[in-house]
Motif scaffolding. Structure first.
Motif: not given
Length: 453
Positions: A282-301
């Motif tokens: 269930d991991v998603e990669i998000r990208m914003d208007r300022k070209r920042t990358l987010y690797i989302c839906n990660l558990l703590a470990d």
């Protein structure tokens, strides 16, 4: 491939072929797999993030472009030519649906708007300025919408406040509250008035007249479902600049701001290997208007491994210098601003300059320096011809935008890096930051510039 297709996709200063994979700020695991396959099969060296949340593939051969277009169609991923600018652009926060302070998730409304725009007749997209629509989950999101013409601001559950930006850049309210499901009728009315002057005095009357002219079908509510993130876990992670705590219990996002949005292909390959090899779900990669990358839906470990894959990330304001991704594929350009800024920043990091010692900077690929080029502290403007009284060479004009666009003179394009190194070193040695230093050294700046002609 026909000559016409080649002409459409040939748009970089190097006259290469360029294609843009349209993810609109959100990429799932299957789409990541697709992109890595394309990168490997077409032997690409780097990718560019764009303001629209898309990924640009550059330096394609005709054969490679043929393969990308075919593969993307099969994977149901839209592709546009590099210099295409949609006449209407739609944005929303990259982390919509994951932020603690949002009223509700506005991303589905942005997606539905894009779906509607796809049904309209094809347009060239070469307008002087696109009409920009922004869906904001809360008032804090408005800082990311300063260049947008129409804003849907979530104010209560399933209610939008609608704002319009006038010709002077000032926002005025069109309606304080309206049912969120009516959003598409407001979009349709606004699009019918794109050529109408937007003033707080005249525009509302024209807008409500356009709304009344819509058919009942055009005014009908549009059902929108908010996606639900089911993934949960246990554990805790100490958040910092590269880790964001999502509103979902025990879920996190790994964060990176690659210099100027230039991402080496090795990153995508390494990320895919980590996510698939360790059975991330269930991991998603998000990208914003300022070209920042987010690797989302990660558990703590799960956070630590994606962090090891992230490219060099920007921390200081200079390292977050803005850049026009459209400038780099404009046929009028003679240089690639994203590659220029990225290369400069990688080299300048060795100086270990503290925050605001080095000014933010950007590059305009041609002398016109159009509004697409961000107005950073320093602007390097490429010249098509050598300035008078200077030897033949590739020059750029140096403009100090921080001081009312003061002209500092010309330097050779190849000397931009030593010029920035010298400037950063001078400011650092003074014990000041650039906003304090340059007003006291206005006579020195043109002399410094002259050393690098």
């Amino acid at each position: 491939m026909t000559d016409e297709i080649k002409k459409i996709y040939r748009s970089t200063p190097e006259n290469d072929l360029v294609a843009e994979l349209c993810f609109y700020g959100k990429m799932d695991m299957d789409q990541l797999d697709f992109m890595v396959t394309v990168i490997r099969e077409r032997k690409l060296a780097r990718t560019y993030l764009t303001e629209a949340g898309n990924i640009r593939l550059v330096h394609l051969t005709p054969e490679a472009l043929d393969g990308v277009l075919k593969d993307a169609r099969n994977a149901d991923i839209p592709v546009t030519e590099g210099s295409f600018r949609p006449p209407v652009q739609v944005f929303c926060p990259a982390l919509s649906g994951m932020k603690e302070d949002e009223i509700f998730d506005v991303a589905p409304y942005a997606a539905k708007t894009r779906e509607y725009l796809q049904t309209l007749p094809a347009q060239t997209g070469q307008d002087a300025a696109a009409f920009r629509i922004y869906f904001a989950g809360c008032e804090q999101d408005l800082s990311d919408a300063e260049d947008c013409d129409m804003i849907f601001l979530a104010v209560e559950k399933d209610l939008f406040r609608i704002l319009i930006r006038d010709t002077q850049g000032i926002l005025f309210p069109l309606t304080p509250k309206t049912t969120a499901a009516r959003f598409l009728s407001y979009v349709k009315a606004a699009l019918s008035l794109r050529q109408t002057e937007r003033t707080a005095e005249a525009y509302p009357a024209a807008f409500w007249s356009a709304m009344n002219a819509l058919s009942d079908d055009d005014r009908a509510d549009v059902p929108v479902e908010e996606p639900v993130i089911q993934k949960t876990g246990k554990g805790d992670f100490t958040c910092g600049p590269q880790v964001y705590k999502q509103k979902q219990p025990d879920l996190y996002a790994a964060v990176s701001h690659p210099y100027a949005g230039v991402v080496p292909v090795s990153y995508w390959k390494k990320l895919q290997t980590i996510l698939t090899g360790n059975e991330y779900t269930d991991v998603e990669i998000r990208m914003d208007r300022k070209r920042t990358l987010y690797i989302c839906n990660l558990l703590a470990d799960e956070v630590h491994l994606p962090l090891t894959a992230l490219p060099e990330t920007a921390y200081t304001s200079a390292e977050r210098s803005g850049v026009s991704d459209r400038c780099g594929v404009c046929p009028a350009g003679t240089a690639d601003p994203q590659l220029f800024v990225s290369t400069m920043l990688k080299g300048l990091r060795q100086l270990r300059l503290t925050e605001k010692v080095l000014p933010s900077f950007t590059l305009s690929g041609c002398p016109c320096c159009c509004p697409d080029v961000p107005r950073e502290d320093l602007i390097f403007i490429m010249q098509k011809e050598s300035p008078e009284d200077l030897p033949e060479g590739q020059y750029c004009q140096v403009i100090l935008h921080a001081d009312h666009d003061r002209d500092l003179g010309y330097i050779l394009y190849k000397n931009a890096f030593p010029f920035l190194m010298a400037l950063g070193s001078l400011v650092q040695a003074s014990g000041m930051i650039f906003p304090q230093w340059y007003p006291q050294n206005m006579e020195l700046l043109p002399r410094l510039t002259a050393l690098y002609r």
